[in-house]
Enzyme design. Structure first.
Site, PDB file in Angstrom:
ATOM      1  N   SER A 246     100.216  86.062 -20.671  1.00 22.60           N
ATOM      2  CA  SER A 246     100.135  84.608 -20.741  1.00 22.60           C
ATOM      3  C   SER A 246     100.690  84.014 -19.462  1.00 22.60           C
ATOM      4  O   SER A 246     101.193  84.726 -18.592  1.00 22.60           O
ATOM      5  CB  SER A 246     100.919  84.093 -21.942  1.00 22.60           C
ATOM      6  OG  SER A 246     102.298  84.235 -21.688  1.00 22.60           O
ATOM      7  N   LYS A 247     100.608  82.703 -19.377  1.00 26.17           N
ATOM      8  CA  LYS A 247     101.017  81.984 -18.166  1.00 26.17           C
ATOM      9  C   LYS A 247     102.394  82.411 -17.646  1.00 26.17           C
ATOM     10  O   LYS A 247     102.611  82.488 -16.449  1.00 26.17           O
ATOM     11  CB  LYS A 247     101.062  80.478 -18.437  1.00 26.17           C
ATOM     12  CG  LYS A 247      99.721  79.782 -18.252  1.00 26.17           C
ATOM     13  CD  LYS A 247      99.655  79.147 -16.868  1.00 26.17           C
ATOM     14  CE  LYS A 247      98.412  78.317 -16.642  1.00 26.17           C
ATOM     15  NZ  LYS A 247      97.155  79.011 -16.664  1.00 26.17           N
ATOM     16  N   ARG A 248     103.308  82.687 -18.579  1.00 26.76           N
ATOM     17  CA  ARG A 248     104.657  82.983 -18.089  1.00 26.76           C
ATOM     18  C   ARG A 248     104.741  84.338 -17.383  1.00 26.76           C
ATOM     19  O   ARG A 248     105.713  84.640 -16.713  1.00 26.76           O
ATOM     20  CB  ARG A 248     105.681  82.854 -19.220  1.00 26.76           C
ATOM     21  CG  ARG A 248     105.823  84.024 -20.092  1.00 26.76           C
ATOM     22  CD  ARG A 248     106.615  83.732 -21.351  1.00 26.76           C
ATOM     23  NE  ARG A 248     106.146  84.600 -22.393  1.00 26.76           N
ATOM     24  CZ  ARG A 248     106.460  85.871 -22.494  1.00 26.76           C
ATOM     25  NH1 ARG A 248     107.308  86.414 -21.642  1.00 26.76           N
ATOM     26  NH2 ARG A 248     105.963  86.614 -23.450  1.00 26.76           N
ATOM     27  N   GLY A 250     102.814  84.985 -14.994  1.00 19.46           N
ATOM     28  CA  GLY A 250     102.316  84.739 -13.634  1.00 19.46           C
ATOM     29  C   GLY A 250     100.827  84.477 -13.656  1.00 19.46           C
ATOM     30  O   GLY A 250     100.301  83.963 -14.636  1.00 19.46           O
TER      31      GLY A 250
END
Ligand code: GLU
Length: 467
Positions: A246-248, A250
């Site tokens: 997911s976005k976290r 990167g």
């Protein structure tokens, strides 16, 4: 739409325009493409653009660009799901005519009340519509309705998935899901099945987040009496911590990796080998990948994305890449002064250590600096009075040097260092600082040769102190 002839494998990749081509989705697309190519079949591309707000041309282009960049060329034309809405509705009505679907006039309020009641009684909510067995004569005039599938209630549905193995679901768990909304628009569940059938798709290779949908989709396929496709549900990519990517974690989009300076062949190979293996072989050309790829080789458990591995692989592909190609790739990152010819000439010494194209561009920047060079902190600290005095001596020697080649310069400065009783490093350090403004660079003789006599001497003289 074309229909796959008997025996021909037809796959499709069916991304929804979300604003970017997710790296995990790209890998699924790669597997779907490879499987078709391996079987000598057809790899089709369908853009699932039914969400009109998200499906802008820009969002669609991001997907098409990303796939083209990775080198995945699909067969025939690109299908756009939104063009077939009338056909999807037609199938919904055909299902009603076959007694396999029904018009459901339950209102949102009625459904909400039933859902609430189920929650209060602590039992799972199942649609149990009194409209399930009603026929045309029972339909109220001018009331909004949805079309639902009359899902099977007894027995179980089994899928022999080519990646997941045998997966079974009790039919009582499948509810009468919606095929057409009250505004007449098809749901994802219906549209996918109709398009897959009409496109002649024989093998559905996609993310395992769709495995649950497959049971519902099979119910539609069986109700229509259509041939059943083979399924291969590929695990999603997880981050290094084991959680779904997911976005976290990167960067998620294929374009992000391109912008980070990853070469397409590196990403192709990395994605290929993420959860698929073929002995110890680490590098595959497209042809080799096509020859070797099988769905049986795809692991069942989620693969973990490892940026370090990708960068190492990328460094490897950078070293293998043609010098002119690399020069052309990095020149636009470097500004108008970048000269592709000089970059190409410098590439053999520049590319030995870069792990991405941005690093490569940074390493080449010294070639195009204008005087006076900006020194970074370490270079400035290094150029003390002693070092500047050394530069004055070096300058004198080099002004007299006729053989301005890596070999000639090396012989000259080695002899000079020896005469002074200094290690070559002592000479190279201030020279590097003066020539590049930095304390790391390719070999110092290469730097001198690439910059050429005039520019080298001007840079050295700009930093030289009294001898
Ligand atoms: N459009 C769906 C997605 O992007 C895929 C649908 C499918 O493969 O069946 O997740």
């Amino acid at each position: 739409m074309a229909s796959g002839s008997e025996g021909t494998v037809v796959t499709r990749f069916a991304p929804s325009p979300t604003g970017f081509l997710h790296i995990g989705n790209a890998r699924t697309g790669l597997f779907s493409w490879l499987y078709a190519r391996h079987c000598g079949g057809k790899a089709l591309l369908r853009i699932e653009d039914t969400d009109k707000a998200r499906s802008t041309q820009e969002a669609i282009d991001v997907i098409l660009d990303g796939l083209a960049w990775l080198g995945l060329e699909f067969d025939g034309h690109t299908y756009y799901q939104s063009q077939f809405e009338a056909r999807h509705a037609e199938v919904a009505h055909e299902l009603i005519a076959r007694g396999a679907g029904y018009r459901c006039y339950l209102t949102q309020e009625e459904l909400a009340a039933r859902r609430e009641k189920a929650r209060a009684e602590r039992r799972p909510f199942r649609i149990d519509s009194e409209w399930r067995e009603r026929r045309e004569g029972d339909w109220p005039a001018d009331e909004p309705f949805v079309v639902r599938l009359k899902a099977p209630r007894e027995g179980e549905t089994v899928i022999e998935d080519l990646v997941q193995g045998r997966v079974a679901v009790k039919n009582e768990e499948l509810d009468d899901f919606v095929l057409l909304r009250s505004d007449g628009s098809p749901t994802y569940m219906l549209a996918v099945v109709v398009d897959d059938h009409d496109m002649g798709v024989t093998h559905i290779v996609r993310g395992d987040d769709h495995l649950n949908n497959a049971f519902r989709q099979l119910a539609i396929i069986r109700a229509m009496g259509w041939p059943e496709p083979h399924y291969a549900h590929v695990p999603l990519i997880h981050g290094a911590d084991g959680a779904k990517l997911s976005k976290r974690h990167g960067a998620l989009g294929v374009h992000d990796y391109r912008d980070m300076g990853i070469l397409p062949e590196a990403l192709f190979n990395y994605l290929l080998r993420l959860g698929w293996g073929h002995g110890d072989k680490e590098e595959f050309t497209h042809e080799e990948a096509i020859a070797a790829f099988t769905l049986e080789g795809v692991g069942k458990s989620p693969a973990r994305f490892d940026m370090k591995k990708l960068l190492n692989l990328n460094g490897h592909y950078i070293r293998a890449a043609g010098d002119r190609r690399l020069a052309e790739l990095i020149a636009p990152k470097m500004g108008p002064q970048a000269d592709v010819d000089l970059l190409a000439q410098a590439m053999p010494v520049l590319k030995t250590r870069a792990r991405d194209l941005n690093e490569l561009a940074d390493g080449a920047a010294f070639l195009f600096e204008t005087r006076p060079l900006a020194l970074n902190d370490q270079a400035a600290a290094l150029l003390d009075a002693d070092a500047r005095a050394l530069l004055a001596g070096i300058s004198e020697r080099l002004h007299a040097e006729q053989d301005w080649t890596t070999g000639g310069l090396e012989a000259n400065l080695k002899a000079y260092a020896e005469g002074l009783g200094l290690g070559l490093g002592k000479l190279a350090q201030p020279l590097r600082a003066a020539l590049t403004g930095q304390t790391t660079s390719p070999g110092i003789f290469d730097v001198l040769a690439l910059l050429g006599r005039e520019e080298s001497l001007a840079r050295i003289d700009a930093q030289a102190g009294p001898a």
